[in-house]
Design a protein around this motif. Structure first.
Motif, short mmCIF file in Angstrom:
data_model
loop_
_atom_site.label_atom_id
_atom_site.label_comp_id
_atom_site.label_asym_id
_atom_site.label_seq_id
_atom_site.Cartn_x
_atom_site.Cartn_y
_atom_site.Cartn_z
N VAL A 1 12.84 -16.99 -24.49
CA VAL A 1 14.25 -17.37 -24.67
C VAL A 1 14.73 -18.15 -23.46
N SER A 2 14.34 -17.67 -22.27
CA SER A 2 14.79 -18.31 -21.04
C SER A 2 14.20 -19.71 -20.89
N ARG A 3 12.88 -19.85 -21.12
CA ARG A 3 12.21 -21.15 -20.92
C ARG A 3 12.64 -22.18 -21.96
N LEU A 4 12.71 -21.75 -23.22
CA LEU A 4 13.05 -22.71 -24.28
C LEU A 4 14.56 -22.84 -24.47
N ARG A 5 15.31 -22.05 -23.71
CA ARG A 5 16.78 -22.06 -23.77
C ARG A 5 17.26 -21.82 -25.21
N LEU A 6 16.72 -20.76 -25.81
CA LEU A 6 17.09 -20.42 -27.19
C LEU A 6 18.40 -19.65 -27.20
N THR A 7 19.14 -19.80 -28.28
CA THR A 7 20.43 -19.09 -28.38
C THR A 7 20.50 -18.17 -29.59
N ASP A 8 19.58 -18.31 -30.55
CA ASP A 8 19.71 -17.54 -31.79
C ASP A 8 18.37 -17.08 -32.33
#
Lengths: 385, 110
Positions: free
Chosen positions: B46-53
């Protein structure tokens, strides 16, 4: 204690006399609890998964709202945000959707950040060249490409472009990456024809998490056409998405509760002639009203406790062993790509307690009230009907 | 009192079984996910790919990205139109981040 056990013995014999009716009652009651319990366990598992995984989501996502809708944001907005005290970094993010008309699936295309390190849940690597991509397990299941194969996609100009698959997200990350295709940023910009001066949204990292909300307000103040979304708001979205008032809970619970109300109503409107006669005989034999009520209390407890335990175990097995097959179509809707993943068995004891109170309490009350009405009546009158 | 003991034994077995199932997963806070297998790896992702959902319901954009969707995304044709996606009955667009308010200015007021 001995007296109570003897009364329980009598109650069990009395229940066994009407065993078909009572087993049917337990089956319906347990089914109702299993349905409610399944929704509860499923939503709780999804909530834990979402709030736990998304704890590392971006501090603030800044979108541009144009004519009431999400629009591309000018990259130079980053300069204004960067000047605000407390902002650590601002980066642009490019992403979008791609509809495949062949299998009717919606895919999410995302540009990878500047970080080139490998990911634990990625087999292979992130794309490093213009003609490379990494894909989620859902896409692999739907289209069947392996690492080394290529995806042929139609870009915004209608031209077919091929991208070699260099990475495949592991099944453990399905809930986050199922429909994802990762590209390099310039590749995705060219694919969607997004100008280098624009981005889908901006990602803001802050030094002090306690200042996030204030910074979001400042961003909104300086850039009035933006919509800053903080990490707390993202987490709050998932908290509220799967709570008691969620659509999912309402959709399933309404039917189950109506069925349970009919059951309770049937019980509350009166005892059968046989049950009334039994109470009359007991009273004529010298039983006190309190003894009759104890029998009925035991009766209610035996039925509701057995149903509750069977229902909760059934719900647990349905959700965590079989993966909630009865509820998945609700979440799936028309989606073609649905993540295949195992729910983590995290349960909120408080919710189990509330479910028990909401079902066992009213049922016992429904058993006791008509019994009390009969027990206080003259035995002769009751036996004569 | 054979029947009562039989009932108690039956209930105890069910209760113990249920308790074992609940205890296995009975931890009631969010950060727990990090301590589960793959929890840290998911957070890294989540942190590396900057995911939000979550990639849970992919049929409509406001159910694929509930935290990012604008209000009108639920009403694809025009504001107030009927929702037609099945998952729309489960996932509603979030009101976070929208604070515009319509204000009536009477004649003679500023």
């Amino acid at each position: 204690m001995r007296r109570l056990l003897k009364i329980l013995d009598f109650t069990l014999s009395s229940l066994l006399k009407r065993k078909y009716k009572n087993f049917a009652l337990i089956a319906v009651y347990a089914f109702t609890i299993a349905v409610l319990g399944s929704v509860l366990f499923l939503t709780q598992a999804l909530k834990y998964e979402a709030t736990g995984s998304l704890e590392t989501a971006p501090d603030i996502v800044v979108q541009r709202i144009f004519a009431g809708r999400h629009d591309l944001i000018p990259v130079n907005y980053a300069e204004t945000i960067r000047r605000l005290p407390g902002v650590k970094s601002v980066s642009s993010r490019v992403w979008g959707y791609y509809y495949d008309s062949l299998i009717k699936a919606n895919l999410t295309f995302l540009a990878s950040g500047s970080d080139r390190q490998t990911l634990d849940l990625l087999e292979g690597r992130l794309p490093l060249a213009d003609d490379e991509c990494s894909i989620g397990m859902g896409i692999q299941s739907a289209f069947g490409p392996a690492i080394g194969d290529s995806l042929a996609l139609e870009d915004s100009a209608g031209a077919t472009k091929t991208f070699q698959v260099v990475g495949l997200f592991r099944a453990e990350s399905n809930l986050l990456t199922n429909d994802l295709v990762i590209f390099q940023e310039q590749t995705l910009r060219a694919f969607f024809n997004i100008d280098s001066s624009l981005a889908t949204d901006l990602i803001v990292e802050v030094y002090n998490p306690r200042e996030t909300k204030t910074l979001a307000k400042k961003i909104k103040y300086h850039l009035a056409d933006t919509r800053p979304i903080t990490r707390d708001e993202i987490l709050h979205t998932y908290e509220t998405l799967f709570n008691w008032r969620s659509g999912m809970m309402l959709a399933v619970a309404t039917g189950a509760l109506i069925a349970f109300c009919i059951l309770a109503w049937d019980k509350a409107t009166g005892l059968s002639a046989e049950e009334k006669r039994e109470i009359g005989i007991l009273k004529a034999l010298g039983w006190e009203t309190a003894d009759v009520l104890t029998v009925k209390l035991w009766e209610g407890l035996v039925i509701s406790l057995t149903s509750l335990l069977i229902g909760l175990i059934g719900a647990w097995v349905h959700v965590f062993v079989f993966g909630a097959p009865a509820l998945t179509p609700l979440l799936k809707g028309w989606s073609v790509l649905y993540p295949d993943f195992a729910y983590t068995a995290l349960i909120d004891i408080y919710q189990v307690f509330v479910l028990a109170m909401l079902t066992v309490g009213p049922y016992i009350a429904c058993t006791l009230i008509p019994a009390w009405k009969t027990a206080v009546t003259d035995p002769d009158l009751v036996m004569r009907g | 009192m054979f029947k009562s003991w039989l009932f108690f034994i039956f209930c105890s077995i069910l209760a113990l079984f249920l308790a074992a199932l609940l205890v296995q997963g009975a931890v009631t806070s969010g950060p727990v996910v990090a301590s589960l297998p793959d929890g840290k790896a998911k957070q890294q992702l989540v942190s590396r790919l900057r995911l939000t959902d979550l990639s849970l319901c992919s049929e409509a954009r406001y159910t694929r990205h509930p935290s990012q969707a604008d209000l009108f995304s639920a009403f694809q044709d025009y504001p107030g139109s009927f929702e037609h996606f099945p998952t729309g009955s489960i996932i509603l667009p979030q009101l976070e981040g929208f604070n515009n308010q319509l204000r009536i200015v009477r004649q003679g007021e500023n």
